[in-house]
Scaffold this motif. Structure first.
Motif, PDB file in Angstrom:
ATOM      1  N   ARG A 114       0.884  -1.396   0.170  1.00  0.00           N
ATOM      2  CA  ARG A 114       0.432   0.681  -0.160  1.00  0.00           C
ATOM      3  C   ARG A 114       0.903   1.841   0.179  1.00  0.00           C
ATOM      4  NH1 ARG A 114      -1.976   3.891  -0.750  1.00  0.00           N
ATOM      5  NH2 ARG A 114      -3.688   4.612   0.726  1.00  0.00           N
ATOM      6  N   ALA A 115       2.264   1.737   0.773  1.00  0.00           N
ATOM      7  CA  ALA A 115       2.867   2.340   0.632  1.00  0.00           C
ATOM      8  C   ALA A 115       3.670   2.200  -0.238  1.00  0.00           C
ATOM      9  CB  ALA A 115       3.951   2.409   2.037  1.00  0.00           C
ATOM     10  N   GLY A 116       3.665   1.438  -1.389  1.00  0.00           N
ATOM     11  CA  GLY A 116       4.717   1.399  -2.980  1.00  0.00           C
ATOM     12  C   GLY A 116       6.007   0.828  -2.383  1.00  0.00           C
ATOM     13  N   ILE A 117       6.248  -0.351  -1.058  1.00  0.00           N
ATOM     14  CA  ILE A 117       7.434  -0.306  -1.137  1.00  0.00           C
ATOM     15  C   ILE A 117       7.020  -2.061  -1.694  1.00  0.00           C
ATOM     16  CG2 ILE A 117       8.903  -0.875   0.980  1.00  0.00           C
ATOM     17  CD1 ILE A 117       7.003   1.569   2.561  1.00  0.00           C
ATOM     18  N   GLY A 118       8.099  -2.455  -2.196  1.00  0.00           N
ATOM     19  CA  GLY A 118       8.283  -3.855  -2.917  1.00  0.00           C
ATOM     20  C   GLY A 118       9.619  -4.015  -2.259  1.00  0.00           C
ATOM     21  N   PRO A 119      10.102  -6.279  -2.828  1.00  0.00           N
ATOM     22  CA  PRO A 119      11.516  -6.160  -2.174  1.00  0.00           C
ATOM     23  C   PRO A 119      12.044  -5.450  -2.571  1.00  0.00           C
ATOM     24  CG  PRO A 119       9.823  -7.867  -3.582  1.00  0.00           C
ATOM     25  CD  PRO A 119       9.001  -6.775  -3.508  1.00  0.00           C
ATOM     26  N   ARG A 120      11.885  -4.689  -3.598  1.00  0.00           N
ATOM     27  CA  ARG A 120      13.121  -3.817  -4.156  1.00  0.00           C
ATOM     28  C   ARG A 120      13.647  -2.862  -3.844  1.00  0.00           C
ATOM     29  NH1 ARG A 120      13.112  -3.607 -10.789  1.00  0.00           N
ATOM     30  NH2 ARG A 120      14.843  -2.411 -10.607  1.00  0.00           N
ATOM     31  N   GLN A 121      12.586  -2.763  -2.239  1.00  0.00           N
ATOM     32  CA  GLN A 121      12.975  -0.897  -2.070  1.00  0.00           C
ATOM     33  C   GLN A 121      13.304  -1.580  -0.150  1.00  0.00           C
ATOM     34  OE1 GLN A 121      10.079  -1.408  -4.123  1.00  0.00           O
ATOM     35  NE2 GLN A 121      11.066  -0.119  -4.995  1.00  0.00           N
ATOM     36  N   ARG A 122      13.464  -3.101  -0.649  1.00  0.00           N
ATOM     37  CA  ARG A 122      13.814  -3.139   0.960  1.00  0.00           C
ATOM     38  C   ARG A 122      14.351  -4.045   1.276  1.00  0.00           C
ATOM     39  NH1 ARG A 122      10.898  -7.340   2.605  1.00  0.00           N
ATOM     40  NH2 ARG A 122       9.195  -8.284   1.740  1.00  0.00           N
ATOM     41  N   ASP A 123      15.243  -4.670   2.302  1.00  0.00           N
ATOM     42  CA  ASP A 123      16.083  -5.046   2.784  1.00  0.00           C
ATOM     43  C   ASP A 123      15.003  -6.488   3.443  1.00  0.00           C
ATOM     44  OD1 ASP A 123      18.070  -3.877   2.256  1.00  0.00           O
ATOM     45  OD2 ASP A 123      18.613  -3.317   4.512  1.00  0.00           O
ATOM     46  N   PRO A 124      15.517  -8.136   3.184  1.00  0.00           N
ATOM     47  CA  PRO A 124      14.251  -8.973   3.251  1.00  0.00           C
ATOM     48  C   PRO A 124      14.265  -8.791   5.092  1.00  0.00           C
ATOM     49  CG  PRO A 124      16.230  -9.358   2.584  1.00  0.00           C
ATOM     50  CD  PRO A 124      16.348  -8.352   2.952  1.00  0.00           C
ATOM     51  N   PHE A 125      12.687  -8.727   5.536  1.00  0.00           N
ATOM     52  CA  PHE A 125      12.338  -8.904   6.923  1.00  0.00           C
ATOM     53  C   PHE A 125      13.324  -9.700   7.935  1.00  0.00           C
ATOM     54  CE2 PHE A 125       7.701  -8.446   5.244  1.00  0.00           C
ATOM     55  CZ  PHE A 125       7.767  -7.248   5.475  1.00  0.00           C
ATOM     56  N   GLU A 126      13.875  -9.290   9.031  1.00  0.00           N
ATOM     57  CA  GLU A 126      14.369  -9.908   9.536  1.00  0.00           C
ATOM     58  C   GLU A 126      12.789 -10.464  11.120  1.00  0.00           C
ATOM     59  OE1 GLU A 126      17.597  -8.664  13.028  1.00  0.00           O
ATOM     60  OE2 GLU A 126      18.336  -8.920  11.042  1.00  0.00           O
ATOM     61  N   ASP A 127      13.664 -11.400  11.142  1.00  0.00           N
ATOM     62  CA  ASP A 127      12.381 -12.522  12.141  1.00  0.00           C
ATOM     63  C   ASP A 127      12.854 -11.662  13.480  1.00  0.00           C
ATOM     64  OD1 ASP A 127      10.545 -13.895  12.766  1.00  0.00           O
ATOM     65  OD2 ASP A 127      11.674 -14.695  13.704  1.00  0.00           O
ATOM     66  N   ARG A 128      11.880 -11.399  14.485  1.00  0.00           N
ATOM     67  CA  ARG A 128      12.334 -11.323  15.498  1.00  0.00           C
ATOM     68  C   ARG A 128      10.959 -11.865  16.447  1.00  0.00           C
ATOM     69  NH1 ARG A 128      15.375  -6.540  17.101  1.00  0.00           N
ATOM     70  NH2 ARG A 128      16.437  -6.849  14.923  1.00  0.00           N
ATOM     71  N   GLY A 129      10.620 -12.843  15.846  1.00  0.00           N
ATOM     72  CA  GLY A 129      10.208 -14.359  16.800  1.00  0.00           C
ATOM     73  C   GLY A 129       8.940 -13.855  17.327  1.00  0.00           C
ATOM     74  N   ASP A 130       8.497 -12.766  17.751  1.00  0.00           N
ATOM     75  CA  ASP A 130       7.027 -12.718  18.242  1.00  0.00           C
ATOM     76  C   ASP A 130       6.918 -10.994  17.647  1.00  0.00           C
ATOM     77  OD1 ASP A 130       8.950 -10.707  20.193  1.00  0.00           O
ATOM     78  OD2 ASP A 130       7.262 -11.302  21.731  1.00  0.00           O
ATOM     79  N   GLY A 131       7.924 -10.831  16.744  1.00  0.00           N
ATOM     80  CA  GLY A 131       7.721  -9.155  15.653  1.00  0.00           C
ATOM     81  C   GLY A 131       8.670  -9.306  14.649  1.00  0.00           C
ATOM     82  N   VAL A 132       8.890  -8.424  13.766  1.00  0.00           N
ATOM     83  CA  VAL A 132       9.581  -8.121  12.806  1.00  0.00           C
ATOM     84  C   VAL A 132      10.537  -7.437  12.086  1.00  0.00           C
ATOM     85  CG1 VAL A 132       9.219  -8.134  10.159  1.00  0.00           C
ATOM     86  CG2 VAL A 132       7.336  -9.377  11.469  1.00  0.00           C
ATOM     87  N   LEU A 133      11.280  -6.942  11.863  1.00  0.00           N
ATOM     88  CA  LEU A 133      12.049  -6.085  11.793  1.00  0.00           C
ATOM     89  C   LEU A 133      11.874  -5.807   9.964  1.00  0.00           C
ATOM     90  CD1 LEU A 133      14.134  -3.122  12.187  1.00  0.00           C
ATOM     91  CD2 LEU A 133      15.433  -5.286  11.897  1.00  0.00           C
ATOM     92  N   ALA A 134      11.732  -4.235   9.404  1.00  0.00           N
ATOM     93  CA  ALA A 134      11.797  -4.030   7.985  1.00  0.00           C
ATOM     94  C   ALA A 134      12.438  -2.867   7.833  1.00  0.00           C
ATOM     95  CB  ALA A 134      11.027  -3.759   7.679  1.00  0.00           C
ATOM     96  N   LEU A 135      13.893  -3.178   6.484  1.00  0.00           N
ATOM     97  CA  LEU A 135      14.482  -1.685   6.871  1.00  0.00           C
ATOM     98  C   LEU A 135      13.878  -1.579   5.709  1.00  0.00           C
ATOM     99  CD1 LEU A 135      17.860  -3.337   8.522  1.00  0.00           C
ATOM    100  CD2 LEU A 135      15.857  -1.512   9.190  1.00  0.00           C
ATOM    101  N   ILE A 136      13.726  -0.247   5.308  1.00  0.00           N
ATOM    102  CA  ILE A 136      13.553   0.300   3.979  1.00  0.00           C
ATOM    103  C   ILE A 136      14.844   0.821   3.243  1.00  0.00           C
ATOM    104  CG2 ILE A 136      12.050   1.716   2.570  1.00  0.00           C
ATOM    105  CD1 ILE A 136      10.603   0.296   6.233  1.00  0.00           C
ATOM    106  N   GLN A 137      14.624   0.846   1.960  1.00  0.00           N
ATOM    107  CA  GLN A 137      16.187   1.528   1.223  1.00  0.00           C
ATOM    108  C   GLN A 137      15.534   3.027   1.145  1.00  0.00           C
ATOM    109  OE1 GLN A 137      17.558  -1.195  -1.168  1.00  0.00           O
ATOM    110  NE2 GLN A 137      17.050  -3.128   0.117  1.00  0.00           N
ATOM    111  N   PRO A 138      16.736   4.241   1.180  1.00  0.00           N
ATOM    112  CA  PRO A 138      16.227   5.369   0.758  1.00  0.00           C
ATOM    113  C   PRO A 138      15.666   5.156  -1.521  1.00  0.00           C
ATOM    114  CG  PRO A 138      18.842   4.696   1.608  1.00  0.00           C
ATOM    115  CD  PRO A 138      18.026   3.807   1.324  1.00  0.00           C
ATOM    116  N   ASP A 139      15.099   6.286  -1.307  1.00  0.00           N
ATOM    117  CA  ASP A 139      14.378   5.839  -2.842  1.00  0.00           C
ATOM    118  C   ASP A 139      13.321   6.896  -2.626  1.00  0.00           C
ATOM    119  OD1 ASP A 139      12.237   4.831  -4.700  1.00  0.00           O
ATOM    120  OD2 ASP A 139      12.532   2.777  -4.305  1.00  0.00           O
ATOM    121  N   ASP A 140      12.972   7.320  -2.967  1.00  0.00           N
ATOM    122  CA  ASP A 140      12.145   9.261  -3.526  1.00  0.00           C
ATOM    123  C   ASP A 140      11.213   8.758  -4.108  1.00  0.00           C
ATOM    124  OD1 ASP A 140      14.739  10.501  -3.333  1.00  0.00           O
ATOM    125  OD2 ASP A 140      15.462  10.967  -5.527  1.00  0.00           O
ATOM    126  N   GLY A 141      11.118   7.979  -4.445  1.00  0.00           N
ATOM    127  CA  GLY A 141       9.579   6.865  -4.845  1.00  0.00           C
ATOM    128  C   GLY A 141       8.631   6.524  -3.405  1.00  0.00           C
TER     129      GLY A 141
END
Length: 220
Positions: free
Chosen positions: A45-72
């Motif tokens: 919904r936010a326009g963030i696909g696999p090419r705009q982010r690093d792979p999710f990092e599992d935190r057991g009962d949570g998730v870490l998402a890191l979004i790469q710099p992208d003007d879009g």
């Protein structure tokens, strides 16, 4: 230098009461699957696909998402699109549960948005910016906020995000709905967190205060 810093927008979520005795391992597995599915859809919904982010990092009962710099994909989209969509999905999911299943399978999340320089090695991600995000996400004040509201999601943003994004009131962001209710200490410095409860989710919730509550809060 072999490990130069990488700038990332940081989003992390954590399940409320994941260690409740009502949460058997199979139910934990179900809930983890729902969190990943919802996060994927909210990212889209936010326009963030696999090419705009690093792979999710599992935190057991949570998730870490890191979004790469992208003007879009400006940081504003995390607050104006991603978080409202995630909150909406949580409302829909919880309302779709039979009332007697909500104590076991109800899903409520804490979320944090921050940004900064991180590092990556063979074992994963690390750095002070991640320490700040994780401390804000785990702050007792944020947990108590989620316990006290009917909405299935509460968000905390860092001081950096508040000062550079929120306070300017970009389209879809209302500064008056963010409150400086969280403080943590990281690397010898006091860090402020600004708490927000998505109003979009509140509008979808019936007035029954027990819709998303009823679990034992002592097992948070």
């Amino acid at each position: 230098m072999d490990n130069l810093p990488l700038h990332r927008s940081i989003l992390a979520v954590d399940m409320e009461r994941s260690t409740s005795p009502l949460r058997t391992n199979p139910i934990k597995g179900e809930l983890r699957g729902h969190v990943y599915r919802m996060l994927d859809q909210a990212m889209a919904r936010a326009g963030i696909g696999p090419r705009q982010r690093d792979p999710f990092e599992d935190r057991g009962d949570g998730v870490l998402a890191l979004i790469q710099p992208d003007d879009g994909v400006p940081k504003t989209y995390l607050l104006s699109r991603l978080i409202p969509e995630l909150a909406r999905q949580l409302v829909d999911y919880n309302l779709g549960l039979p009332p007697d299943e909500r104590p076991r399978r109800g899903l409520r999340l804490r979320a944090v948005v921050h940004a900064g320089e991180i590092h990556r090695d063979a074992y994963g991600y690390f750095g002070e910016a991640l320490d700040v995000a994780c401390r804000l996400l785990d702050a007792r004040a944020l947990k108590k906020c989620l316990e006290s509201v009917p909405a299935p999601l509460v968000l905390v943003v860092s001081e950096d995000i508040y000062q550079t994004i929120v306070k300017h009131g970009y389209d879809g962001i209302s500064p008056e709905t963010y409150h400086p209710d969280v403080g943590v200490k990281v690397a010898g410095r006091r860090r402020q967190g600004w708490v927000h409860v998505p109003t979009e989710a509140l509008k979808l919730i019936p007035q029954d205060p027990h819709t998303f509550t009823g679990l034992d809060h002592t097992a948070a």
